[in-house]
Design an enzyme around this catalytic site. Sequence first.
Site, mmCIF file in Angstrom:
data_model
loop_
_atom_site.group_PDB
_atom_site.id
_atom_site.type_symbol
_atom_site.label_atom_id
_atom_site.label_comp_id
_atom_site.label_asym_id
_atom_site.label_seq_id
_atom_site.Cartn_x
_atom_site.Cartn_y
_atom_site.Cartn_z
ATOM 1 N N ASN A 1 6.217 24.768 -10.958
ATOM 2 C CA ASN A 1 4.950 24.543 -10.215
ATOM 3 C C ASN A 1 4.228 23.579 -10.936
ATOM 4 O OD1 ASN A 1 3.406 26.619 -10.060
ATOM 5 N ND2 ASN A 1 5.752 27.293 -8.814
ATOM 6 N N ASP B 1 8.891 30.053 -4.630
ATOM 7 C CA ASP B 1 9.567 30.881 -3.200
ATOM 8 C C ASP B 1 10.814 31.100 -3.515
ATOM 9 O OD1 ASP B 1 6.929 31.420 -1.779
ATOM 10 O OD2 ASP B 1 6.735 29.204 -1.363
ATOM 11 N N PRO C 1 12.639 37.329 -4.374
ATOM 12 C CA PRO C 1 11.568 38.365 -4.365
ATOM 13 C C PRO C 1 10.680 38.138 -3.956
ATOM 14 C CG PRO C 1 12.115 38.120 -6.818
ATOM 15 C CD PRO C 1 13.112 37.236 -6.217
ATOM 16 N N ASP C 2 9.467 38.740 -3.204
ATOM 17 C CA ASP C 2 7.991 38.149 -2.838
ATOM 18 C C ASP C 2 7.413 39.823 -3.741
ATOM 19 O OD1 ASP C 2 5.127 39.347 -2.017
ATOM 20 O OD2 ASP C 2 5.890 36.930 -0.768
ATOM 21 N N PHE D 1 -4.108 36.399 -4.116
ATOM 22 C CA PHE D 1 -4.278 34.862 -3.724
ATOM 23 C C PHE D 1 -3.095 33.708 -2.240
ATOM 24 C CE2 PHE D 1 -6.092 35.893 -7.738
ATOM 25 C CZ PHE D 1 -7.059 34.469 -8.049
HETATM 26 O O1 C5P Z 1 3.298 33.530 0.153
HETATM 27 P P1 C5P Z 1 2.243 32.422 -0.455
HETATM 28 O O2 C5P Z 1 3.066 32.207 -1.577
HETATM 29 O O3 C5P Z 1 1.636 31.800 0.012
HETATM 30 O O4 C5P Z 1 1.537 33.613 -1.290
HETATM 31 C C1 C5P Z 1 1.058 34.222 -2.198
HETATM 32 C C2 C5P Z 1 0.582 35.637 -3.116
HETATM 33 O O5 C5P Z 1 1.775 36.014 -2.981
HETATM 34 C C3 C5P Z 1 0.086 34.652 -4.470
HETATM 35 O O6 C5P Z 1 -0.394 36.173 -4.878
HETATM 36 C C4 C5P Z 1 1.323 35.180 -5.394
HETATM 37 O O7 C5P Z 1 1.500 35.515 -6.120
HETATM 38 C C5 C5P Z 1 2.441 36.205 -4.692
HETATM 39 N N1 C5P Z 1 3.287 35.961 -4.818
HETATM 40 C C6 C5P Z 1 4.253 36.829 -4.655
HETATM 41 N N2 C5P Z 1 5.649 36.169 -5.279
HETATM 42 C C7 C5P Z 1 6.339 35.374 -4.341
HETATM 43 C C8 C5P Z 1 5.484 34.517 -3.887
HETATM 44 C C9 C5P Z 1 3.460 35.044 -3.835
HETATM 45 O O8 C5P Z 1 3.703 38.027 -5.900
HETATM 46 N N3 C5P Z 1 8.003 34.859 -4.614
#
Ligand code: C5P
Length: 412
Positions: A211, A279, A306-307, A326
């Site tokens: 990205n 994602d 993983p998030d 963020f």
């Molecule tokens: O769900 P989204 O991508 O909008 O969420 C954004 C936030 O989640 C940001 O702080 C980003 O660094 C974090 N994030 C993460 N791991 C992911 C997706 C998002 O830490 N896989």
Amino acid sequence: MSSLAGKRILLIISGGIAAYKTLETIRRVRERGGAVRCILTKGGAQFVTPLSLAALSEDKVYGDLFSLTDESEMGHIRLSREADLAVVAPASADILAKMAQGRADDLATAALLATDKPVLVAPAMNSRMWEHAATQENMAVLKARGILSVGPNEGDMACGEFGFGRMAEPEEILGAIEAFFGRDAPLAGRHALVTSGPTFEAIDPVRFIGNRSSGRQGHAIALALARLGARTTLVSGPTGLSDPAGVETHRVESAQEMLAACEAALPCDVAVCAAAVSDWRAKEPHSRKMKKNGKTPPELVLTANPDILACLSATGNTRPRLVVGFAAETEKVVEHAQAKLAKKGCDWILANDVSQGSGTFGGAQNTIHLIDAHGVDSWPRMSKDDVAAKLGARIAKALAPAPAVKSENLKS
Ligand code: C5P
């Protein structure tokens, strides 16, 4: 590694064989983000050259009080004031005596007399000279005036004798400098973890899903936290940015690598997830470059990454006291961010508008809404560096005062 990011040190090198060790000290201070400007005395110049000092400090080396060029460029008064700390290493018996008497017959002593900044001395001399009543009295006078000192140590000396007088090692001088700067820093003793940049998810050895995140905001936050005294670990995806000074930076590519590096960095007091993590990733990345066979393009099967923010926010022993995420949104910025706060389990969300024309992605400016359990704080549009500084100040406030010691650890 603690940070000296943004700190300016006026380093005075007086005459002593230990001057060679000062070269290493300059390198260590600079590695931690500090800036060093050197004054070399006539005696010091017998042991190290201005060229070595200039190369390591990447600055001009000053030596002569009566040089017209030096004085017009940077007078001794400015030189002595444009620093946060003056360090005399090695500090010879002679310069200590001059300091105690308030003499100012060369640039080094004039700057030390003119300075309004704290001074740290690292004495280095033969042990008899160190133990001499004159030197001991001079040191007592200097200490009574609030001058800080490190060393000398006991050991073998260049003159072949053994005793006290050996200059403290670069590591110890660095420790004394860090202790000086760390004592008032609002985030001293804290560990901050920051993620930044995009992630690249391999499709095959040459193609990836990525990205447009530049990493500018995350890198600026890491630097701001380091400047506030936090030991800062930055886990960054691929960016064109250099590692921020004084920040321990780990470069990774994929989300899985980013998560592993974050987990390895725990525990921390605060985690700021500013990375634009992909994602999804290819479910089965090809180990060889995919070929264009026939007309049908290959199908790409994706799987969820993983998030990292959610993982760090999950309650457990290693949950940071404060987790900040963020939310890059293109519409209903605050509303979506509030939902994200609940979904991810973090403490604060910094929501920003990344819709086309906002100029946020890759740009130098950002408009932030800080959302927490109590509501929304909308900040005016400002530079990413200012956002980082403002966030750093908020974090310092949130983490103060120091965490209470658990009752079971208290001695009666
Ligand atoms: O769900 P989204 O991508 O909008 O969420 C954004 C936030 O989640 C940001 O702080 C980003 O660094 C974090 N994030 C993460 N791991 C992911 C997706 C998002 O830490 N896989």
